[in-house]
Write a protein that holds these residues in place. Structure first.
Motif, short mmCIF file in Angstrom:
data_model
loop_
_atom_site.label_atom_id
_atom_site.label_comp_id
_atom_site.label_asym_id
_atom_site.label_seq_id
_atom_site.Cartn_x
_atom_site.Cartn_y
_atom_site.Cartn_z
N LEU A 16 21.92 41.61 139.29
CA LEU A 16 20.64 42.21 139.67
C LEU A 16 20.52 42.26 141.20
N THR A 19 22.75 44.93 142.51
CA THR A 19 22.19 46.25 142.24
C THR A 19 21.15 46.63 143.30
N HIS A 20 20.31 45.66 143.68
CA HIS A 20 19.33 45.94 144.74
C HIS A 20 20.01 46.19 146.08
N PRO A 37 23.36 52.30 142.06
CA PRO A 37 22.41 51.58 141.20
C PRO A 37 22.15 52.29 139.88
N TRP A 41 22.74 50.49 136.40
CA TRP A 41 21.61 50.38 135.47
C TRP A 41 21.96 50.96 134.11
N LYS A 45 22.08 48.07 131.21
CA LYS A 45 20.70 47.84 130.81
C LYS A 45 20.56 47.21 129.42
N MET A 51 17.69 44.01 133.57
CA MET A 51 18.33 45.14 134.24
C MET A 51 17.54 46.42 134.05
N ASP A 52 16.91 46.59 132.89
CA ASP A 52 16.15 47.81 132.63
C ASP A 52 14.97 47.91 133.59
N HIS A 54 14.55 46.28 136.54
CA HIS A 54 15.02 46.39 137.92
C HIS A 54 15.65 47.76 138.18
N GLY A 55 16.41 48.27 137.23
CA GLY A 55 17.05 49.57 137.39
C GLY A 55 16.05 50.69 137.51
N LYS A 56 15.03 50.67 136.67
CA LYS A 56 13.98 51.70 136.75
C LYS A 56 13.26 51.63 138.09
#
Length: 120
Positions: A16, A19-20, A37, A41, A45, A51-52, A54-56
């Motif tokens: 996570l 990803t950021h 990203p 994601w 996800k 992850m869902d 944070h990815g969104k």
């Protein structure tokens, strides 16, 4: 990485955080801050808990920055206000991914202000 159950999602705070931080690729490649990203994601996800969400948040933030940049380019002709907006976008686009990477490492929810929710 902690395993909750064998059939459940895993908690991977390092992924996570990565990803950021991958949003900072915008300053190196130009568009990698949205593509990397997005790929992480979509690929993780269903496997990584959180992850869902944070990815969104990341994809919505990157798309919002793109819209704000496209709006501020014609605003350059209006007394140079677009230049100030571009500087602000650059600062926000650099600082918020770092802040949210730290928050994700601590197990907190992402917080991107001024984000348009393209993906609910």
């Amino acid at each position: 990485m902690e395993v909750i159950n064998q059939s459940e999602k895993v908690i991977d705070r390092q992924l996570l955080t990565l990803t950021h931080l991958s949003q900072l690729l915008n300053y190196v490649t130009g568009c990698g801050g949205l593509i990397v990203p997005l790929i992480l994601w979509l690929a993780q996800k269903d496997r990584v808990e959180g992850m869902d969400v944070h990815g969104k948040a990341i994809v919505n933030f990157q798309l919002s920055l793109l819209v704000y940049t496209l709006i501020s380019i014609p605003a350059i002709l209006l007394l140079g206000l677009g230049i100030l907006a571009l500087i602000g976008i650059g600062i926000i686009g650099f600082v918020l991914p770092i802040v949210n990477a730290i928050r994700s490492g601590n197990g907190e929810e992402p917080s991107y202000f001024l984000t348009i929710r393209f993906i609910p």
